[in-house]
Write a protein that holds these residues in place. Structure first.
Motif, short mmCIF file in Angstrom:
data_model
loop_
_atom_site.label_atom_id
_atom_site.label_comp_id
_atom_site.label_asym_id
_atom_site.label_seq_id
_atom_site.Cartn_x
_atom_site.Cartn_y
_atom_site.Cartn_z
N ALA A 21 0.83 -1.21 0.00
CA ALA A 21 0.00 0.00 0.00
C ALA A 21 0.86 1.25 0.00
CB ALA A 21 -0.92 -0.01 1.21
N GLY A 22 1.98 1.22 0.72
CA GLY A 22 2.89 2.37 0.76
C GLY A 22 3.51 2.66 -0.60
N LEU A 23 3.90 1.60 -1.32
CA LEU A 23 4.48 1.79 -2.65
C LEU A 23 3.42 2.32 -3.62
CD1 LEU A 23 6.90 1.58 -4.54
CD2 LEU A 23 6.35 -0.84 -4.88
N ALA A 24 2.21 1.81 -3.53
CA ALA A 24 1.13 2.31 -4.39
C ALA A 24 0.89 3.80 -4.13
CB ALA A 24 -0.14 1.51 -4.14
N LYS A 25 0.91 4.22 -2.88
CA LYS A 25 0.72 5.64 -2.54
C LYS A 25 1.90 6.48 -3.04
CE LYS A 25 -1.48 8.97 -0.47
NZ LYS A 25 -2.68 9.50 -1.09
N PHE A 26 3.12 5.95 -2.95
CA PHE A 26 4.32 6.61 -3.47
C PHE A 26 4.15 6.89 -4.96
CE2 PHE A 26 8.47 5.75 -5.58
CZ PHE A 26 9.20 6.85 -5.12
N PHE A 27 3.71 5.87 -5.73
CA PHE A 27 3.48 6.05 -7.16
C PHE A 27 2.41 7.09 -7.42
CE2 PHE A 27 4.94 1.44 -7.85
CZ PHE A 27 6.23 1.84 -8.13
N ASP A 48 7.96 -3.89 -2.45
CA ASP A 48 7.98 -2.73 -1.58
C ASP A 48 9.22 -1.87 -1.86
OD1 ASP A 48 6.63 -1.24 0.33
OD2 ASP A 48 7.72 -2.13 2.01
N VAL A 49 9.75 -1.98 -3.11
CA VAL A 49 10.94 -1.23 -3.52
C VAL A 49 10.71 -0.72 -4.94
CG1 VAL A 49 13.41 -1.36 -4.03
CG2 VAL A 49 12.48 -2.64 -2.08
N ALA A 50 11.13 0.51 -5.19
CA ALA A 50 11.08 1.05 -6.55
C ALA A 50 12.12 2.15 -6.70
CB ALA A 50 9.70 1.61 -6.87
N ALA A 51 12.61 2.32 -7.92
CA ALA A 51 13.50 3.41 -8.28
C ALA A 51 12.81 4.21 -9.38
CB ALA A 51 14.84 2.87 -8.78
N VAL A 52 12.77 5.53 -9.23
CA VAL A 52 12.07 6.39 -10.17
C VAL A 52 12.97 7.54 -10.57
CG1 VAL A 52 10.05 7.87 -10.53
CG2 VAL A 52 9.85 5.83 -9.09
N LEU A 53 13.11 7.76 -11.88
CA LEU A 53 13.84 8.91 -12.42
C LEU A 53 12.85 9.96 -12.87
CD1 LEU A 53 16.59 7.23 -14.61
CD2 LEU A 53 16.99 8.76 -12.69
N TYR A 73 12.22 4.27 -3.17
CA TYR A 73 11.25 3.91 -2.14
C TYR A 73 11.61 2.52 -1.65
CZ TYR A 73 6.93 2.73 0.25
OH TYR A 73 6.03 2.35 1.20
N CYS A 74 11.70 2.36 -0.33
CA CYS A 74 12.00 1.05 0.25
C CYS A 74 11.29 0.92 1.60
CB CYS A 74 13.51 0.87 0.42
SG CYS A 74 14.00 -0.72 1.10
N ALA A 75 10.37 -0.01 1.66
CA ALA A 75 9.69 -0.36 2.93
C ALA A 75 9.18 0.85 3.70
CB ALA A 75 10.63 -1.19 3.79
N GLY A 76 8.48 1.73 3.01
CA GLY A 76 7.84 2.85 3.68
C GLY A 76 8.66 4.13 3.76
N LYS A 77 9.91 4.09 3.34
CA LYS A 77 10.77 5.28 3.37
C LYS A 77 11.15 5.68 1.94
CE LYS A 77 13.19 4.56 7.75
NZ LYS A 77 14.54 4.35 8.32
N LYS A 107 19.92 -1.48 -13.37
CA LYS A 107 19.73 -2.54 -12.38
C LYS A 107 19.45 -1.92 -11.02
CE LYS A 107 21.69 -6.94 -11.42
NZ LYS A 107 22.75 -7.86 -11.72
N VAL A 108 18.53 -2.54 -10.29
CA VAL A 108 18.24 -2.17 -8.91
C VAL A 108 18.40 -3.43 -8.07
CG1 VAL A 108 16.50 -1.27 -7.32
CG2 VAL A 108 16.60 -0.39 -9.66
N ARG A 109 19.28 -3.33 -7.06
CA ARG A 109 19.53 -4.47 -6.18
C ARG A 109 19.17 -4.09 -4.75
NH1 ARG A 109 23.72 -3.72 -9.23
NH2 ARG A 109 25.08 -2.93 -7.60
N VAL A 110 18.64 -5.06 -4.02
CA VAL A 110 18.27 -4.84 -2.64
C VAL A 110 19.01 -5.85 -1.78
CG1 VAL A 110 16.35 -4.74 -1.00
CG2 VAL A 110 15.97 -4.10 -3.39
#
Length: 156
Positions: A21-27, A48-53, A73-77, A107-110
Motif C-alpha cells: 500500500a505504501g508503494l502504491a501511494k508513493f506512485f 515494496d521497492v522502486a527506483a524512479v527517475l 522507495y524502500c519499505a515505507g521510506k 539494475k536495482v539491487r536490494v
C-alpha cells in the motif's frame, strides 16, 4: 521498467503483483505532482521497492533551475538523490546536450536495508558511462542529497 508512465501504464505494470500500500501511494503521489516522471523500475521479487527517475524545473529569481532526481522507495521510506542539470544562473544553451538526454536505470539491487542502483548516462563521444549509487535506509543519512550530475563524475 516503465517509460514516461501514466496511471494506466503503471496499473498494467503492477497487475498480478502484490505491491504494498505504501508503494502504491508513493506512485500515486509522484504521478500527481507537477514533475515529469521519466522511468519507474520495480525490481523483480520486491513489492515494496522502486527506483524512479524524474525531471523537475523551478523558476527562480535568476532563471530556470532544472534537476534530474532519483527517488528510491524502500519499505515505507523514500530517499532522493538530486542531480543539477542547469542552475538558475546558467545559460542553458551553454550546457552539453547530453545533460538533457535520458539517464537509464540498468539494475536495482536490494540487500537488506541497502538499495543499489546502476544507471547509464550518455556522453558526448556517443558512449554511455555506467554509474552506481547506494541508499542505506538504516542510516541517519538525510532523505534528500544533492550530488554532481553523473556527467561530472567518473563512471565505474
Amino acid at each position: 521498467m516503465i517509460f514516461e508512465p501514466n496511471q494506466a501504464d503503471l496499473d498494467k505494470a503492477v497487475l498480478g503483483r502484490d505491491v504494498s500500500a505504501g508503494l502504491a501511494k508513493f506512485f500515486e503521489n509522484l504521478l500527481q505532482r507537477k514533475k515529469w516522471v521519466r522511468k519507474i523500475n520495480i525490481p523483480s521479487r520486491h513489492d515494496d521497492v522502486a527506483a524512479v527517475l524524474l525531471f523537475t524545473t523551478t523558476l527562480k529569481e535568476g532563471g530556470l533551475e532544472i534537476l534530474s532526481e532519483l527517488h528510491i522507495y524502500c519499505a515505507g521510506k523514500t530517499m532522493i538523490e538530486k542531480w543539477e542539470v542547469a542552475g538558475e544562473w546558467q545559460q542553458i544553451r551553454s550546457l552539453p546536450q547530453e545533460s538533457f538526454q535520458a539517464i537509464d536505470i540498468t539494475k536495482v539491487r536490494v540487500d537488506g536495508n541497502v538499495v543499489s542502483v546502476d544507471f547509464t548516462v550518455p556522453s558526448s563521444e556517443g558512449q554511455s558511462g555506467l554509474y552506481f549509487t547506494q541508499f542505506d535506509f538504516s542510516s541517519d543519512e538525510p532523505p534528500v542529497r544533492t550530488v554532481p550530475h553523473p556527467l561530472l563524475r567518473k563512471s565505474i
